[in-house]
Motif scaffolding. Structure first.
Motif, PDB file in Angstrom:
ATOM      1  N   CYS A   1       0.829  -1.213   0.000  1.00  0.00           N
ATOM      2  CA  CYS A   1       0.000   0.000   0.000  1.00  0.00           C
ATOM      3  C   CYS A   1       0.860   1.259   0.000  1.00  0.00           C
ATOM      4  O   CYS A   1       2.067   1.216   0.241  1.00  0.00           O
ATOM      5  CB  CYS A   1      -0.958  -0.012   1.192  1.00  0.00           C
ATOM      6  SG  CYS A   1      -0.220   0.475   2.766  1.00  0.00           S
TER       7      CYS A   1
ATOM      8  N   CYS B   1       3.069   2.156   2.959  1.00  0.00           N
ATOM      9  CA  CYS B   1       4.211   1.261   3.229  1.00  0.00           C
ATOM     10  C   CYS B   1       5.301   1.337   2.173  1.00  0.00           C
ATOM     11  O   CYS B   1       6.447   0.980   2.445  1.00  0.00           O
ATOM     12  CB  CYS B   1       3.737  -0.192   3.280  1.00  0.00           C
ATOM     13  SG  CYS B   1       2.847  -0.650   4.767  1.00  0.00           S
TER      14      CYS B   1
ATOM     15  N   ARG C   1       3.532   5.929   6.381  1.00  0.00           N
ATOM     16  CA  ARG C   1       2.963   6.093   7.715  1.00  0.00           C
ATOM     17  C   ARG C   1       3.956   6.809   8.632  1.00  0.00           C
ATOM     18  O   ARG C   1       3.581   7.461   9.589  1.00  0.00           O
ATOM     19  CB  ARG C   1       2.649   4.692   8.263  1.00  0.00           C
ATOM     20  CG  ARG C   1       1.733   4.607   9.416  1.00  0.00           C
ATOM     21  CD  ARG C   1       1.312   3.156   9.654  1.00  0.00           C
ATOM     22  NE  ARG C   1       0.459   2.642   8.595  1.00  0.00           N
ATOM     23  CZ  ARG C   1       0.815   1.693   7.722  1.00  0.00           C
ATOM     24  NH1 ARG C   1       2.007   1.149   7.794  1.00  0.00           N
ATOM     25  NH2 ARG C   1      -0.023   1.299   6.802  1.00  0.00           N
TER      26      ARG C   1
ATOM     27  N   CYS D   1      -2.776  -5.186   2.300  1.00  0.00           N
ATOM     28  CA  CYS D   1      -1.407  -4.770   1.979  1.00  0.00           C
ATOM     29  C   CYS D   1      -0.487  -5.955   2.247  1.00  0.00           C
ATOM     30  O   CYS D   1      -0.483  -6.524   3.342  1.00  0.00           O
ATOM     31  CB  CYS D   1      -1.005  -3.589   2.847  1.00  0.00           C
ATOM     32  SG  CYS D   1       0.761  -3.219   2.776  1.00  0.00           S
TER      33      CYS D   1
ATOM     34  N   GLU E   1       1.993  -5.692   5.197  1.00  0.00           N
ATOM     35  CA  GLU E   1       1.387  -5.731   6.532  1.00  0.00           C
ATOM     36  C   GLU E   1       0.728  -7.067   6.852  1.00  0.00           C
ATOM     37  O   GLU E   1       0.581  -7.412   8.031  1.00  0.00           O
ATOM     38  CB  GLU E   1       0.319  -4.628   6.636  1.00  0.00           C
ATOM     39  CG  GLU E   1       0.892  -3.229   6.510  1.00  0.00           C
ATOM     40  CD  GLU E   1      -0.222  -2.191   6.425  1.00  0.00           C
ATOM     41  OE1 GLU E   1      -0.977  -2.049   7.397  1.00  0.00           O
ATOM     42  OE2 GLU E   1      -0.327  -1.537   5.374  1.00  0.00           O
TER      43      GLU E   1
HETATM   44 ZN   LIG Z   1       0.807  -1.238   3.856  1.00  0.00          ZN
END
Ligand SMILES: [Zn+2]
Length: 244
Positions: free
Chosen positions: A160, A163, A186, A218, A221
């Protein structure tokens, strides 16, 4: 295979489609799970077993290509054996095969046209996305008579925008060409949102916003998927589509 349907593709019409994950395969070690790639150092017999499990699940032999981050589309021959090819997208209206594209952070993009029965897969990482792989795929579908306004699309599990950290000059170059890709991680550093970029490209090509589904996990993650960013020595999962 227990349940490979970790992420479905609800917007795709006229097609049977799925995204695999790590679940259900026989590979071990770094590749543990349903690794579908031959080029990543996994045991070859395990990969063949995993591909057979996928074939049983989708109900037809999946066709793979040698992917090189290009914008090249393979159009399958109308019948008979499919020759080995180097490409990053595939298009067909055949019912006897499934199309597969392998990823581990890049975008697996599936497309279907319920009117002509044409289906497509594309591997869109930064390079392919900026190189025009999605435009070329939609154009190849148009050669089968598919109209962009009728197409449905699914952008599967992939890294994503929060990230996918990249060097600042890379973000500038990509977002100059495709503004929707410009993102911030992030943790506040330059990033690219390839999914947003892909949605923008598909809409620009004439596909309706409501016909595009991009709400998938994602890969960095969610450990149900292989992620090259998380672990350089790893497997590949796939987006797979077959004409219904
Ligand atoms: Zn992500």
């Amino acid at each position: 295979m227990t349940d490979p349907l970790l992420a479905r593709a609800p917007r795709l019409r006229g097609a049977r489609a799925l995204f695999t994950g790590r679940a259900g395969g026989v590979s071990r070690g770094d590749h543990a799970g349903l690794n579908l790639a031959r080029h990543v150092g996994d045991d070859e017999a395990d990969v063949e077993r995993n591909r057979a499990l996928l074939a049983a699940e989708i109900g037809a032999p999946p066709v793979f290509v040698t992917q090189v981050h290009s914008a090249r589309v393979q159009v399958l021959p109308p019948h008979g054996p499919v020759p080995a090819a180097t490409a990053d997208a595939q298009v067909t209206d055949r019912r006897d095969v499934a199309l597969a594209i392998m990823v581990a952070d890049c975008l697996p993009v599936l497309l279907s046209d319920p009117v002509t029965g044409t289906v497509a897969v594309a591997h869109a990482g930064r390079q392919g996305l900026l190189g025009g792989v999605l435009q070329n795929t939609v154009a190849a579908m148009a050669d089968f008579g598919a109209r962009p306004a009728d197409l449905t699309a699914s952008i599967g599990p992939s890294i994503c925008g929060a990230c996918y950290e990249v060097p600042a000059p890379m973000r500038e170059e990509a977002s100059a060409q495709l503004p929707a890709t410009r993102a911030v991680t992030r943790w506040g550093t330059p990033a690219l949102d390839l999914r947003a970029g892909a949605v923008a490209v598909l809409q620009e090509a004439g596909i309706a916003a409501e016909a595009i589904d991009a709400e998938h996990p994602c890969t960095l993650e969610d450990e149900r998927f292989y992620s090259y960013r998380r672990q350089a020595r790893t497997g590949r999962f796939a987006g797979v589509i077959r004409r219904a």
